[in-house]
Design a protein around this motif. Structure first.
Motif, PDB file in Angstrom:
ATOM      1  N   ALA A   1       0.866  -1.288   0.312  1.00  0.00           N
ATOM      2  CA  ALA A   1      -0.113   0.064   0.765  1.00  0.00           C
ATOM      3  C   ALA A   1       0.656   1.068  -0.018  1.00  0.00           C
ATOM      4  CB  ALA A   1      -0.728  -0.085   1.064  1.00  0.00           C
ATOM      5  N   ALA A   2       2.209   1.449   1.099  1.00  0.00           N
ATOM      6  CA  ALA A   2       2.819   2.518   0.550  1.00  0.00           C
ATOM      7  C   ALA A   2       3.675   2.851  -0.338  1.00  0.00           C
ATOM      8  CB  ALA A   2       3.840   2.343   2.037  1.00  0.00           C
ATOM      9  N   THR A   3       4.213   1.512  -1.041  1.00  0.00           N
ATOM     10  CA  THR A   3       4.386   2.035  -2.308  1.00  0.00           C
ATOM     11  C   THR A   3       3.452   2.404  -3.088  1.00  0.00           C
ATOM     12  OG1 THR A   3       6.015   0.181  -1.839  1.00  0.00           O
ATOM     13  CG2 THR A   3       6.316   0.498  -3.924  1.00  0.00           C
ATOM     14  N   ALA A   4       2.683   1.898  -3.090  1.00  0.00           N
ATOM     15  CA  ALA A   4       1.280   2.037  -4.486  1.00  0.00           C
ATOM     16  C   ALA A   4       0.856   3.634  -3.463  1.00  0.00           C
ATOM     17  CB  ALA A   4       0.091   0.861  -4.771  1.00  0.00           C
ATOM     18  N   LEU A   5       0.803   3.886  -2.999  1.00  0.00           N
ATOM     19  CA  LEU A   5       0.696   5.600  -2.282  1.00  0.00           C
ATOM     20  C   LEU A   5       1.715   6.515  -2.976  1.00  0.00           C
ATOM     21  CD1 LEU A   5      -1.054   5.152   0.890  1.00  0.00           C
ATOM     22  CD2 LEU A   5      -2.330   5.944  -0.939  1.00  0.00           C
ATOM     23  N   MET A   6       2.600   5.907  -2.901  1.00  0.00           N
ATOM     24  CA  MET A   6       4.020   6.736  -2.992  1.00  0.00           C
ATOM     25  C   MET A   6       4.083   7.329  -5.176  1.00  0.00           C
ATOM     26  SD  MET A   6       6.200   8.370  -0.801  1.00  0.00           S
ATOM     27  CE  MET A   6       7.413   8.586  -1.160  1.00  0.00           C
ATOM     28  N   VAL A   7       3.828   6.439  -5.389  1.00  0.00           N
ATOM     29  CA  VAL A   7       4.135   5.420  -6.613  1.00  0.00           C
ATOM     30  C   VAL A   7       3.002   6.720  -7.308  1.00  0.00           C
ATOM     31  CG1 VAL A   7       4.347   4.784  -9.010  1.00  0.00           C
ATOM     32  CG2 VAL A   7       5.172   4.252  -7.115  1.00  0.00           C
ATOM     33  N   ALA A   8       2.049   6.447  -6.589  1.00  0.00           N
ATOM     34  CA  ALA A   8       0.749   7.213  -7.417  1.00  0.00           C
ATOM     35  C   ALA A   8       0.590   8.328  -7.573  1.00  0.00           C
ATOM     36  CB  ALA A   8      -1.045   6.556  -6.916  1.00  0.00           C
ATOM     37  N   SER A   9       1.461   9.308  -6.171  1.00  0.00           N
ATOM     38  CA  SER A   9       1.176  10.735  -5.614  1.00  0.00           C
ATOM     39  C   SER A   9       2.522  10.833  -7.169  1.00  0.00           C
ATOM     40  CB  SER A   9       1.722  10.176  -4.553  1.00  0.00           C
ATOM     41  OG  SER A   9       2.290  11.666  -4.194  1.00  0.00           O
ATOM     42  N   SER A  10       3.432  10.427  -7.080  1.00  0.00           N
ATOM     43  CA  SER A  10       4.838  10.802  -8.465  1.00  0.00           C
ATOM     44  C   SER A  10       4.070  10.166  -9.445  1.00  0.00           C
ATOM     45  CB  SER A  10       5.901   9.778  -7.972  1.00  0.00           C
ATOM     46  OG  SER A  10       6.650   9.527  -9.043  1.00  0.00           O
ATOM     47  N   ASP A  11       3.276   9.624  -9.775  1.00  0.00           N
ATOM     48  CA  ASP A  11       2.248   9.709 -11.373  1.00  0.00           C
ATOM     49  C   ASP A  11       2.049  11.129 -11.539  1.00  0.00           C
ATOM     50  OD1 ASP A  11       3.826   7.722 -11.810  1.00  0.00           O
ATOM     51  OD2 ASP A  11       2.094   5.933 -11.418  1.00  0.00           O
ATOM     52  N   ASN A  12       0.952  11.381 -10.081  1.00  0.00           N
ATOM     53  CA  ASN A  12      -0.343  12.492 -10.156  1.00  0.00           C
ATOM     54  C   ASN A  12       0.810  13.623 -10.558  1.00  0.00           C
ATOM     55  OD1 ASN A  12      -2.330  10.903 -10.003  1.00  0.00           O
ATOM     56  ND2 ASN A  12      -2.633  11.088  -7.888  1.00  0.00           N
ATOM     57  N   ALA A  13       2.033  13.842  -9.656  1.00  0.00           N
ATOM     58  CA  ALA A  13       2.626  14.799  -9.922  1.00  0.00           C
ATOM     59  C   ALA A  13       2.802  15.087 -10.895  1.00  0.00           C
ATOM     60  CB  ALA A  13       3.595  15.430  -9.116  1.00  0.00           C
ATOM     61  N   MET A  14       3.548  13.980 -11.893  1.00  0.00           N
ATOM     62  CA  MET A  14       3.756  13.643 -13.368  1.00  0.00           C
ATOM     63  C   MET A  14       2.522  14.756 -14.241  1.00  0.00           C
ATOM     64  SD  MET A  14       5.790  11.198 -15.892  1.00  0.00           S
ATOM     65  CE  MET A  14       4.032  10.425 -15.530  1.00  0.00           C
ATOM     66  N   ALA A  15       1.740  13.719 -13.724  1.00  0.00           N
ATOM     67  CA  ALA A  15       0.211  14.560 -14.559  1.00  0.00           C
ATOM     68  C   ALA A  15       0.191  16.050 -15.150  1.00  0.00           C
ATOM     69  CB  ALA A  15      -0.953  13.465 -14.391  1.00  0.00           C
ATOM     70  N   ASP A  16       0.119  16.150 -14.032  1.00  0.00           N
ATOM     71  CA  ASP A  16       0.028  18.184 -13.068  1.00  0.00           C
ATOM     72  C   ASP A  16       0.311  18.687 -13.762  1.00  0.00           C
ATOM     73  OD1 ASP A  16      -2.581  18.095 -11.809  1.00  0.00           O
ATOM     74  OD2 ASP A  16      -0.929  20.086 -10.235  1.00  0.00           O
ATOM     75  N   LEU A  17       1.816  18.286 -14.513  1.00  0.00           N
ATOM     76  CA  LEU A  17       3.198  18.778 -14.192  1.00  0.00           C
ATOM     77  C   LEU A  17       3.042  18.929 -16.514  1.00  0.00           C
ATOM     78  CD1 LEU A  17       6.420  18.489 -12.496  1.00  0.00           C
ATOM     79  CD2 LEU A  17       4.529  20.566 -12.532  1.00  0.00           C
ATOM     80  N   LEU A  18       2.952  17.792 -16.307  1.00  0.00           N
ATOM     81  CA  LEU A  18       2.599  17.372 -18.045  1.00  0.00           C
ATOM     82  C   LEU A  18       1.624  18.702 -18.967  1.00  0.00           C
ATOM     83  CD1 LEU A  18       3.780  13.842 -19.203  1.00  0.00           C
ATOM     84  CD2 LEU A  18       4.834  16.167 -19.143  1.00  0.00           C
ATOM     85  N   GLU A  19       0.826  18.749 -17.772  1.00  0.00           N
ATOM     86  CA  GLU A  19      -0.213  19.372 -18.690  1.00  0.00           C
ATOM     87  C   GLU A  19      -0.266  20.124 -18.496  1.00  0.00           C
ATOM     88  OE1 GLU A  19      -5.497  20.072 -17.311  1.00  0.00           O
ATOM     89  OE2 GLU A  19      -3.930  18.358 -15.810  1.00  0.00           O
ATOM     90  N   ARG A  20       0.311  20.707 -17.660  1.00  0.00           N
ATOM     91  CA  ARG A  20       0.710  22.734 -17.304  1.00  0.00           C
ATOM     92  C   ARG A  20       1.974  23.116 -18.596  1.00  0.00           C
ATOM     93  NH1 ARG A  20      -1.308  25.902 -13.201  1.00  0.00           N
ATOM     94  NH2 ARG A  20      -2.763  24.311 -12.099  1.00  0.00           N
ATOM     95  N   ALA A  21       2.079  21.821 -18.544  1.00  0.00           N
ATOM     96  CA  ALA A  21       3.874  21.857 -19.490  1.00  0.00           C
ATOM     97  C   ALA A  21       2.863  21.790 -21.510  1.00  0.00           C
ATOM     98  CB  ALA A  21       4.909  21.157 -19.617  1.00  0.00           C
ATOM     99  N   LEU A  22       2.587  21.093 -21.479  1.00  0.00           N
ATOM    100  CA  LEU A  22       2.125  21.430 -22.889  1.00  0.00           C
ATOM    101  C   LEU A  22       0.730  22.057 -23.048  1.00  0.00           C
ATOM    102  CD1 LEU A  22       1.960  17.080 -22.631  1.00  0.00           C
ATOM    103  CD2 LEU A  22       3.477  18.719 -24.358  1.00  0.00           C
ATOM    104  N   ALA A  23       0.228  22.598 -21.558  1.00  0.00           N
ATOM    105  CA  ALA A  23      -0.662  23.547 -22.054  1.00  0.00           C
ATOM    106  C   ALA A  23      -0.669  25.140 -22.284  1.00  0.00           C
ATOM    107  CB  ALA A  23      -1.496  24.123 -20.769  1.00  0.00           C
ATOM    108  N   GLY A  24       1.210  25.409 -21.897  1.00  0.00           N
ATOM    109  CA  GLY A  24       1.806  26.792 -21.995  1.00  0.00           C
ATOM    110  C   GLY A  24       2.885  26.102 -22.007  1.00  0.00           C
ATOM    111  N   PRO A  25       3.715  26.315 -23.235  1.00  0.00           N
ATOM    112  CA  PRO A  25       5.376  26.090 -23.500  1.00  0.00           C
ATOM    113  C   PRO A  25       6.156  27.369 -22.732  1.00  0.00           C
ATOM    114  CG  PRO A  25       3.607  26.279 -25.824  1.00  0.00           C
ATOM    115  CD  PRO A  25       2.804  26.674 -24.405  1.00  0.00           C
ATOM    116  N   VAL A  26       5.044  28.227 -22.487  1.00  0.00           N
ATOM    117  CA  VAL A  26       6.458  28.773 -21.185  1.00  0.00           C
ATOM    118  C   VAL A  26       7.674  28.945 -21.673  1.00  0.00           C
ATOM    119  CG1 VAL A  26       6.265  29.693 -19.155  1.00  0.00           C
ATOM    120  CG2 VAL A  26       4.354  28.506 -19.846  1.00  0.00           C
ATOM    121  N   PRO A  27       8.237  28.981 -23.014  1.00  0.00           N
ATOM    122  CA  PRO A  27       9.870  28.446 -22.597  1.00  0.00           C
ATOM    123  C   PRO A  27      10.682  29.976 -23.096  1.00  0.00           C
ATOM    124  CG  PRO A  27       9.215  28.455 -24.944  1.00  0.00           C
ATOM    125  CD  PRO A  27       8.149  28.508 -24.315  1.00  0.00           C
TER     126      PRO A  27
END
Lengths: 220, 220
Positions: free
Chosen positions: A189-215
DNA sequence: TCATGCTTGATTCTATCAAATCCGTCAGGT
DNA sequence: ACCTGACGGATTTGATAGAATCAAGCATGA
């Protein structure tokens, strides 16, 4: 007393993470030397350290620049962290003592306070302390070093792309769930939670990165 | 031309990997400066780089020593590499082209030649080139850097604890099987092969480390 | 026996010098 | 006339030598 090298490394890391030195910015030794009030040698050392952390990109005789991250780099980075997390979290469960859990909860209390108060920097600091204490429990210094080295890069991305709405609240909830799993010594359970949290953060950032390129790289 | 820093880093890495500077040996800049014929600054930078690779351990104002590895460190190191391998190999399968495979086979031919000729150093060099080319195909620079950084540590262990009987022959076979799996684009098989190979190497080293402690650290 | 101050040695930092790269300019060719 | 290529000055990095700072070891005294 801390050495000038450590001090300037921390300052420079902060400048990059918080965006004062944006991606692509040229990092000249003379300019930074004057700005931070130290000589060239410790500054050079700091640049090498941050290069090891993936924050700056340097080539011989061609100077250093703040690293520019493409969406693919974000994916790669989080997948690396997820893989190492999958290795470390079970070890944390194996080694964590009740006293360790008390320490973690104390740190987490600081995190919750800052989060509820809306104090972003304090929350980030407490969050880092929480993760650092957690990873130390795995008793795998080399693997923990991988996580620690890439931490600044993750922070830089969060600063740059902004925090999603309710990100802090979700993080608080994530910590609570993780602590519960640790108390139950439930490695899966602990591993699943941590990995899921990491994946959520990644999805969050990717969405924003792809929405606004901001380079908006400040050319040098 | 290469910089003095790169040259001295390579020399120092070689000295440590091959055991001329054994674990626990004190690394003073003055002595190494005289020995390698360069000034203090590039030597200091080299020490920091090797510290990042886990080969040396340094503390502020207290100098640097060649890192001493306990059996637990060996386990931790190989488990880290295994986890990253589990992430990278599927990506390699996803990206590898037929031309890439030809390049890999060419490098592997060099490895086989050296292995059959009993030329240990040449085999190690070719083996490193093989793995480097392989990992580059994953297109994950951060993760590949983790593998590259820990490579010297693995080589040092092999040198220090010796090669098991038939180790090279088994390595040759392992490469062949891996290339076959890559040609078939069989990600699961390729990953299993790589992880198994890593685990075998770990078991080999652990057995020898536990059999003969060999902590003949040259005190400084 | 233990604490304290000195002495030695090393590391770390500053300042200076040499080497390499980059940019603007100009000649030559298409 | 425009583009490609090379040359030279200016800037920046990389290396060296020397001074200051800090940590460990040892003798001294209580």
């Amino acid at each position: 007393m801390t050495t000038a090298e450590d001090a300037v490394t921390a300052q420079l890391r902060r400048l990059i993470v918080e965006g004062a030195l944006p991606p692509g910015a040229k990092l000249t030794v003379a300019a930074l030397s004057a700005r931070l009030g130290v000589s060239a040698t410790p500054l050079r050392a700091a640049l090498r350290l941050l290069e090891g952390e993936g924050l700056v990109e340097a080539h011989a005789h061609r100077g250093a620049r703040v690293r520019v991250l493409a969406p693919q780099d974000i994916r790669n980075l989080y997948r690396l962290r997820g893989a190492v997390l999958g290795l470390l979290v079970p070890d944390v469960v194996r080694h964590v003592s009740d006293a360790d859990l008390d320490v973690l909860e104390a740190i987490d209390a600081r995190f919750q306070m800052a989060a509820r108060a809306g104090d972003g920097p304090a929350a980030m600091e407490a969050n880092q302390a929480f993760h650092a204490a957690l990873l130390a429990l795995a008793r795998n210094p080399d693997a923990a070093a991988v996580m620690a080295r890439s931490w600044a890069l993750v922070e830089a991305l969060r600063f740059r792309l902004g925090f999603g709405p309710g990100r802090l609240a979700r993080s608080v909830e994530s910590h609570r769930a993780l602590l519960a799993a640790l108390r139950a010594r439930d490695a899966a359970a602990a591993t699943a939670l941590m990995v899921a949290s990491s994946d959520n953060a990644m999805a969050d950032l990717l969405e924003r990165a792809l929405a606004g390129p901001v380079p908006r790289a400040k050319a040098g």
